[in-house]
Design an enzyme around this catalytic site. Sequence first.
Site, mmCIF file in Angstrom:
data_model
loop_
_atom_site.group_PDB
_atom_site.id
_atom_site.type_symbol
_atom_site.label_atom_id
_atom_site.label_comp_id
_atom_site.label_asym_id
_atom_site.label_seq_id
_atom_site.Cartn_x
_atom_site.Cartn_y
_atom_site.Cartn_z
ATOM 1 N N LYS A 95 0.833 -1.216 0.000
ATOM 2 C CA LYS A 95 0.000 0.000 0.000
ATOM 3 C C LYS A 95 0.863 1.261 0.000
ATOM 4 O O LYS A 95 0.443 2.300 -0.502
ATOM 5 C CB LYS A 95 -0.983 -0.023 1.165
ATOM 6 N N LYS A 149 -3.493 -10.394 -6.705
ATOM 7 C CA LYS A 149 -4.767 -10.608 -6.000
ATOM 8 C C LYS A 149 -5.881 -9.714 -6.572
ATOM 9 O O LYS A 149 -5.607 -8.565 -6.942
ATOM 10 C CB LYS A 149 -4.542 -10.264 -4.515
ATOM 11 N N LYS A 157 -10.589 -4.815 -4.239
ATOM 12 C CA LYS A 157 -11.692 -3.899 -4.524
ATOM 13 C C LYS A 157 -11.200 -2.515 -4.946
ATOM 14 O O LYS A 157 -11.920 -1.776 -5.583
ATOM 15 C CB LYS A 157 -12.694 -3.829 -3.365
#
Length: 342
Positions: A122, A204, A207
């Site tokens: 992130k 992966k 969302k």
Amino acid sequence: MDNNIKANDIHKKVIFSGIQPTGKITIGNYLGSIKNWIPMQEEFDSIFCVVDMHSITVNQIPAELRKNTYDLLALYLACGLDPQKSILFVQSHVPAHAELAWVLNTITYVGEMNRMTQFKDKSRKHADNINMGLMDYPVLMASDILLYQTDLVPVGIDQKQHVELARDIAQRFNNRYSPTFVVPECYTPKIGAKIMSLQEPTAKMSKSDENENAVVTMLDDKDAIMRKFKRAVTDSDTEVRFDVENKPGVSNLLSIYSCFTGKTIEQAQNEFSGKGYGDFKIKVAESVIEGIAPIQSEQQRIAKDKAYMDEVLKDGAMRACRIAYKTLDKVYKKVGFIPKIR
Ligand code: AQP
């Protein structure tokens, strides 16, 4: 009351899990977590949370965060989480999560946090906003889990490292002060623990992926689902075979098909043997459409009933607070804080 029932209830194990209201929930989130929670409600003391405090570790638009929070609760309910069987609540409604996280911060090392894969990923993705909350996310997650004396945490594989950190923190606190926390175990499903992006099958499905074609959401309509699966990246071969290393795209589609139909990977493989990728992709799309259609209509119905959702959240927060503050009081006492006069 029947004494046997009472005795069984006392010994029920506790499960806790949650999802961030950071956008439209994907079939990855569903297969890796919510779908597995539904049957577990029958066996465990079950606590499920919409973890809104985690979601502000990346920038959110406040009005959207509010909508996503209600939408996620409506999805929990539509999938079959039952407020009579489980405690359902929003994380920010139980301040003990942040309060315990502060104490746990003082026994967690910066070096440990620097090793967290999600923090590294992130930080790369949000290079303009590497805030302390992003780094501290796993400690808040440890607090979420440990407050409820959780035995089992059902999550997708990407969260396994965080559950392991929660175990380390629990053991460290127990050793330093005295046994206080249950040391939780991680539970991941055999198939569906890591659903991959349809466009980049070695990454992966997330969302927050900006590529719409990479992600199938629980709110996508039939046409969008069919279109996305038809465009899914596979390989230049023609054989439908489960081989994650050499055929990641096909293996991902087989996993999705297996989860939605209940067939084993082997049965799915046999079904498509000798058939081309075109037919295979259509069948996978159809299984997803059929699997999520009833959830979608129920979600839309519940999302309109804000009064009902507020009732569920009020009751859930009250029940969660009762358990959480029992643990927090113990922790405060053990670290040496003087008791508050009530
Ligand atoms: N692709 C996936 N396959 C299986 N399980 C998955 N989970 C997430 N992606 C997959 C599981 O879903 C639960 C909720 O996760 P979260 O919202 O707390 O955060 P996340 O793991 O970071 O999920 P996303 O979709 O990748 O969200 P963003 O894009 O906001 O970071 C967890 O149990 C997770 O393991």
